[in-house]
Motif scaffolding. Structure first.
Motif, short mmCIF file in Angstrom:
data_model
loop_
_atom_site.label_atom_id
_atom_site.label_comp_id
_atom_site.label_asym_id
_atom_site.label_seq_id
_atom_site.Cartn_x
_atom_site.Cartn_y
_atom_site.Cartn_z
N CYS A 1 -23.67 28.52 -15.70
CA CYS A 1 -24.13 29.64 -14.75
C CYS A 1 -22.90 30.65 -14.59
CB CYS A 1 -24.32 28.87 -13.38
SG CYS A 1 -24.62 30.10 -11.77
N SER A 2 -23.29 31.77 -14.68
CA SER A 2 -22.37 32.71 -14.48
C SER A 2 -22.87 34.02 -13.40
CB SER A 2 -22.04 33.54 -15.81
OG SER A 2 -22.98 34.03 -16.39
N ILE A 3 -21.59 34.14 -12.75
CA ILE A 3 -22.11 35.20 -11.72
C ILE A 3 -21.29 36.63 -11.85
CG2 ILE A 3 -21.83 35.70 -9.12
CD1 ILE A 3 -23.83 33.45 -9.66
N HIS A 4 -21.90 37.77 -11.63
CA HIS A 4 -21.32 39.04 -11.96
C HIS A 4 -21.76 39.92 -10.53
CE1 HIS A 4 -20.77 37.70 -16.06
NE2 HIS A 4 -22.02 37.14 -15.90
N LYS A 5 -21.14 41.06 -10.60
CA LYS A 5 -21.43 41.81 -9.51
C LYS A 5 -22.87 42.30 -9.38
CE LYS A 5 -19.63 46.01 -7.12
NZ LYS A 5 -18.68 47.08 -7.18
#
Length: 139
Positions: free
Chosen positions: A33-37
């Motif tokens: 899981c990766s979160i970006h703006k």
């Protein structure tokens, strides 16, 4: 096999990685899981889990934002139509630029000197005479 979910319109000022994992864990085992703006990716073990997450969470409101969720490599129908419209526009621009090139070539040819057109007439006259001679032989 596409098992990655793309989450758009995510309020990442409020929503953290752990929140996303908690929401999407109910659809299957999460590999990454990766979160970006403003967006996130959730990678599942298999495609079936990813499809279930898309079906279950697309349009859900979280932290004041309505999520836009789909498989990472497959745009929604609306996005496909936008791509098709962009391709059509690109083709029109290419066609228009080709027409401009043709117009430029016509202008350049018509601006040739008087010597050019006299030479062309001489060549035409010679070709006309040759054609007449061939016709006489055929008869």
């Amino acid at each position: 096999m596409n098992s990655c979910v793309f989450i758009r319109k995510l309020n990442t000022l409020v929503v953290k990685k752990s929140d996303v994992e908690e929401i999407f864990l109910k659809y299957g085992k999460i590999v990454d899981c990766s979160i970006h703006k403003g967006f996130a990716f959730v990678q599942y073990v298999n495609e079936r889990n990813a499809w279930a997450a898309v079906a279950g969470e697309d349009g859900r409101m979280i932290a004041g934002h309505v999520l836009d969720i789909n498989l990472a490599a497959e745009p929604k129908e609306q996005s496909k139509q936008a791509v098709e419209m962009e391709n059509d526009k690109s083709e029109e621009e290419q066609s228009s630029s080709c027409m401009k090139k043709d117009e430029t070539n016509v202008t350049m040819e018509s601006e040739g000197g008087a010597n050019d057109s006299a030479e062309e007439r001489d060549l035409l006259d010679v070709n006309d005479n040759e054609d007449q001679g061939d016709e006489q032989v055929k008869i």
